[in-house]
Scaffold this motif. Structure first.
Motif, short mmCIF file in Angstrom:
data_model
loop_
_atom_site.label_atom_id
_atom_site.label_comp_id
_atom_site.label_asym_id
_atom_site.label_seq_id
_atom_site.Cartn_x
_atom_site.Cartn_y
_atom_site.Cartn_z
N ASP A 42 0.83 -1.21 0.00
CA ASP A 42 0.00 0.00 0.00
C ASP A 42 0.87 1.26 0.00
O ASP A 42 1.88 1.33 0.70
CB ASP A 42 -0.89 0.03 1.24
N GLN A 44 0.60 5.56 0.66
CA GLN A 44 -0.12 6.33 1.67
C GLN A 44 -1.38 6.98 1.11
O GLN A 44 -2.08 7.69 1.83
CB GLN A 44 0.81 7.40 2.26
N PRO A 46 -5.14 6.48 -0.08
CA PRO A 46 -6.19 5.48 0.12
C PRO A 46 -6.57 4.76 -1.17
O PRO A 46 -6.84 5.40 -2.19
CB PRO A 46 -7.37 6.31 0.65
N GLY A 47 -6.55 3.43 -1.12
CA GLY A 47 -6.98 2.63 -2.26
C GLY A 47 -5.93 2.41 -3.33
O GLY A 47 -6.19 1.70 -4.31
N TRP A 48 -4.77 2.99 -3.15
CA TRP A 48 -3.70 2.86 -4.15
C TRP A 48 -2.53 2.06 -3.59
O TRP A 48 -2.05 2.34 -2.49
CB TRP A 48 -3.19 4.23 -4.57
N ASP A 155 4.20 10.07 -0.58
CA ASP A 155 3.07 9.15 -0.67
C ASP A 155 3.49 7.70 -0.90
O ASP A 155 2.72 6.77 -0.63
CB ASP A 155 2.13 9.56 -1.81
N ARG A 205 -2.34 15.41 3.77
CA ARG A 205 -1.53 14.24 4.10
C ARG A 205 -1.41 14.09 5.61
O ARG A 205 -1.72 15.02 6.37
CB ARG A 205 -0.14 14.40 3.49
#
Length: 219
Positions: A42, A44, A46-48, A155, A205
């Motif tokens: 993962d 940071q 969401p969903g990526w 990220d 963030r």
């Protein structure tokens, strides 16, 4: 947040080109430290996964290269065919092998840098249209890329934080985001912290500020 209230930091074209170089080096170093299996971990965002993120950054370089081509040739070339196609390409990237994604990222970053090197002073003044349908000068493209590589290096989720980004970049970034979010000095008066923490908060963030309202994602 006295460090941002009442200040209007400026950036030059040379600043933006320097930040692209520094941000690309930071992100490339982070990617080089990943094992193939780490790409499926993962990010940071969401969903990526990291594959989603890396595909997005690689596609962004290609897309900004389209704008540079537009400035160079005078022939209109939009960043993406459509938002739907952009999103589909990112999802497809998440299924590609790690080494293939890394090669795409390196190629696209190198080609964008070479394309920017070719532009003349006059071509940098040509108007282009961003993916958000905003008309800007081509000279804004390096700043657009600098934001991508620096913020997405954070990220990636490998330990890089906003504290690892240059202060002069963070000042310009924070000022731009607060303006786009429509935040006044009064809105910011109750928030205090270091520049990296404030910039992370403004960018939606993770941050260490206490009592700062959540602003939602940005970029």
């Amino acid at each position: 947040m006295s460090l941002l209230i009442g200040t209007t930091p400026t950036r030059t074209f040379d600043d933006s080109r320097r930040w692209v170089t520094e941000g690309t080096a930071l992100l490339t170093g982070a990617i080089d430290g990943l094992a193939p299996a780490d790409y499926d971990g993962d990010s940071q965002l969401p969903g990526w996964t990291r594959k989603h993120l890396l595909g997005h950054v690689a596609a962004n370089a290609d897309a900004l290269g389209n704008l540079i081509s537009w400035a160079e040739t005078g022939v209109e070339k939009r960043m993406y065919a459509s938002t739907e196609q952009r999103n589909a390409d990112i999802e497809a990237a998440a299924t590609r092998p790690a080494e293939e994604l890394r090669a795409w990222y390196l190629r696209s970053a190198g080609e964008l840098d070479a394309a920017m090197d070719r532009l003349t002073a006059e071509q940098w003044e040509h108007e282009i249209i961003t993916a958000q349908l905003v008309t800007r000068q081509a000279s804004d493209v390096p700043w657009m890329r600098a934001r991508e590589v620096f913020i997405h290096a954070v990220d990636l989720g490998v330990g890089i934080t906003f504290a690892d980004l240059p202060d002069d970049f963070l000042l310009v970034l924070a000022d731009e985001i607060r303006t786009k979010r429509g935040l006044s000095d009064d809105d910011l008066s109750g928030v205090s912290g270091t520049l990296p923490e404030v910039a992370a908060w403004l960018a939606g963030r993770p941050h260490g500020l206490v009592g700062a309202p959540e602003l939602g994602p940005w970029l």
